[in-house]
Design a protein around this motif. Structure first.
Motif, PDB file in Angstrom:
ATOM      1  N   UNK A 103       0.828  -1.205   0.000  1.00  0.00           N
ATOM      2  CA  UNK A 103       0.000   0.000   0.000  1.00  0.00           C
ATOM      3  C   UNK A 103       0.868   1.263   0.000  1.00  0.00           C
ATOM      4  N   UNK A 104       1.947   1.235   0.794  1.00  0.00           N
ATOM      5  CA  UNK A 104       2.845   2.399   0.855  1.00  0.00           C
ATOM      6  C   UNK A 104       3.639   2.559  -0.441  1.00  0.00           C
ATOM      7  N   UNK A 105       4.047   1.429  -1.030  1.00  0.00           N
ATOM      8  CA  UNK A 105       4.782   1.497  -2.306  1.00  0.00           C
ATOM      9  C   UNK A 105       3.899   2.113  -3.393  1.00  0.00           C
ATOM     10  N   UNK A 106       2.618   1.736  -3.401  1.00  0.00           N
ATOM     11  CA  UNK A 106       1.681   2.274  -4.392  1.00  0.00           C
ATOM     12  C   UNK A 106       1.518   3.776  -4.207  1.00  0.00           C
ATOM     13  N   UNK A 107       1.405   4.218  -2.952  1.00  0.00           N
ATOM     14  CA  UNK A 107       1.250   5.651  -2.691  1.00  0.00           C
ATOM     15  C   UNK A 107       2.508   6.417  -3.117  1.00  0.00           C
ATOM     16  N   UNK A 108       3.663   5.857  -2.842  1.00  0.00           N
ATOM     17  CA  UNK A 108       4.930   6.502  -3.206  1.00  0.00           C
ATOM     18  C   UNK A 108       5.063   6.632  -4.723  1.00  0.00           C
ATOM     19  N   UNK A 109       4.614   5.587  -5.426  1.00  0.00           N
ATOM     20  CA  UNK A 109       4.760   5.563  -6.880  1.00  0.00           C
ATOM     21  C   UNK A 109       3.712   6.390  -7.601  1.00  0.00           C
ATOM     22  N   UNK A 110       2.439   6.333  -7.110  1.00  0.00           N
ATOM     23  CA  UNK A 110       1.336   6.960  -7.851  1.00  0.00           C
ATOM     24  C   UNK A 110       0.700   8.155  -7.140  1.00  0.00           C
ATOM     25  N   UNK A 111       1.146   8.452  -5.931  1.00  0.00           N
ATOM     26  CA  UNK A 111       0.640   9.600  -5.163  1.00  0.00           C
ATOM     27  C   UNK A 111      -0.867   9.508  -4.899  1.00  0.00           C
ATOM     28  N   UNK A 112      -1.363   8.280  -4.700  1.00  0.00           N
ATOM     29  CA  UNK A 112      -2.776   8.089  -4.354  1.00  0.00           C
ATOM     30  C   UNK A 112      -2.945   6.767  -3.617  1.00  0.00           C
ATOM     31  N   UNK A 113      -4.113   6.613  -2.962  1.00  0.00           N
ATOM     32  CA  UNK A 113      -4.404   5.356  -2.249  1.00  0.00           C
ATOM     33  C   UNK A 113      -4.496   4.203  -3.233  1.00  0.00           C
ATOM     34  N   UNK A 114      -4.013   3.047  -2.806  1.00  0.00           N
ATOM     35  CA  UNK A 114      -4.095   1.851  -3.645  1.00  0.00           C
ATOM     36  C   UNK A 114      -5.543   1.363  -3.693  1.00  0.00           C
ATOM     37  N   UNK A 115      -6.114   1.102  -4.879  1.00  0.00           N
ATOM     38  CA  UNK A 115      -7.477   0.570  -4.935  1.00  0.00           C
ATOM     39  C   UNK A 115      -7.602  -0.705  -4.110  1.00  0.00           C
ATOM     40  N   UNK A 116      -8.722  -0.827  -3.398  1.00  0.00           N
ATOM     41  CA  UNK A 116      -8.877  -1.913  -2.414  1.00  0.00           C
ATOM     42  C   UNK A 116      -8.785  -3.286  -3.081  1.00  0.00           C
TER      43      UNK A 116
END
Length: 284
Positions: A103-116
């Protein structure tokens, strides 16, 4: 035609490894993992129109046990996702750490919450891998995930050791899950509020748990709601849980009283009808 003893021997030949199918097309180790979960403490999730909740039964209620957090079986993964576990908690800890990292890697890469659902799918791919490679055993844990994203709003997912997952409006994992699901099927309403969903969870636990009285030591609740348009996760404090249980008990007593009054009214009507027919009989 196999006898039961022959089937048992057959099972013993094929249940040692996860990678070997039995002649009936079954993977026994995966089935055994699911069986282990059915003996774990119950966890349920309910989606409401203004939020979503997870509720879990605590198994460790020893007075001398030091609890480092409010929740024993409910874990925060990110601001918009949380999960509850049923089964082997040690297995769950590894999976939860993976969920948090992804979840944190996704936020770092895409600047948004990871889809559930994307997060759930990724974990299920890992779980499925452990049923297909030699020398590994399946994770002995099922998870209920509650989350919110901008695409699909509030969501509830369930995954099991095989790697399967599904989306639900209300469901349960762990002990007595069949009984809980049959109650939820009858009682759940699509347009219920979060407060109504919490009271439904209390009602379900009151009917299905082995313990006679429900206390805040035996149950834990967590909610996910929108605050200023942002998903906010909160674990209910023991005092709030106690208040909720008291309200649930009061509503249950009122329902029982109404049911009793209904039965008495029917009995009076039946007796009145019988008296009326008895009076009419001689005149005829």
């Amino acid at each position: 035609e196999f006898t039961k003893s022959a089937q048992a021997k057959m099972a013993q030949r094929y249940d040692g490894r996860t990678t070997i199918f039995s002649p009936e097309g079954r993977l026994y180790q995966v089935e055994y993992a699911m069986e282990a979960i059915s003996h774990a403490g119950a966890c349920l999730g309910i989606v409401a129109k203004d939020g979503i909740l997870l509720a879990a039964e605590k198994k460790n209620v020893a007075k001398l046990l030091e609890t480092s957090s409010l929740a024993e079986k409910i874990f925060k993964i990110d601001n918009h996702v949380a999960c509850s576990v049923a089964g082997i908690t040690a297995d769950a800890n590894i999976l939860i750490n993976n969920l948090r990292i992804w979840s944190q890697q996704h936020r770092l890469q895409y600047q948004e919450d990871m889809p559930v659902e994307q997060l759930v799918t990724r974990l299920c791919d890992t779980k499925q891998g452990y049923t297909q490679h030699g020398g590994l055993r399946p994770f002995g844990v099922s998870l209920l995930y509650m989350g919110y994203d901008k695409n699909f709003g509030f969501q509830l997912y369930q995954s099991d050791p095989s790697g399967n997952y599904g989306g639900w409006f209300a469901t349960c994992i762990g002990q007595n899950n069949q009984a809980v699901q049959s109650i939820l099927k009858q009682e759940y309403k699509d347009d219920c509020t979060l407060r109504e969903a919490l009271l439904l969870a209390v009602k379900v636990f009151a009917k299905t748990l082995d313990s006679t009285t429900l206390t805040s030591e035996k149950l834990e609740f967590a909610t996910l709601t929108l605050v200023n348009n942002k998903p906010t996760f909160a674990v209910m404090k023991p005092e709030k849980v106690s208040e909720l249980l008291k309200e649930g008990k009061r509503i249950k007593e009122e329902e029982e009283e109404a049911e009793r009054a209904k039965k008495e009214a029917k009995t009076r009507q039946r007796r009145a009808a019988q008296k009326g027919s008895a009076k009419e009989a001689p005149s005829s």
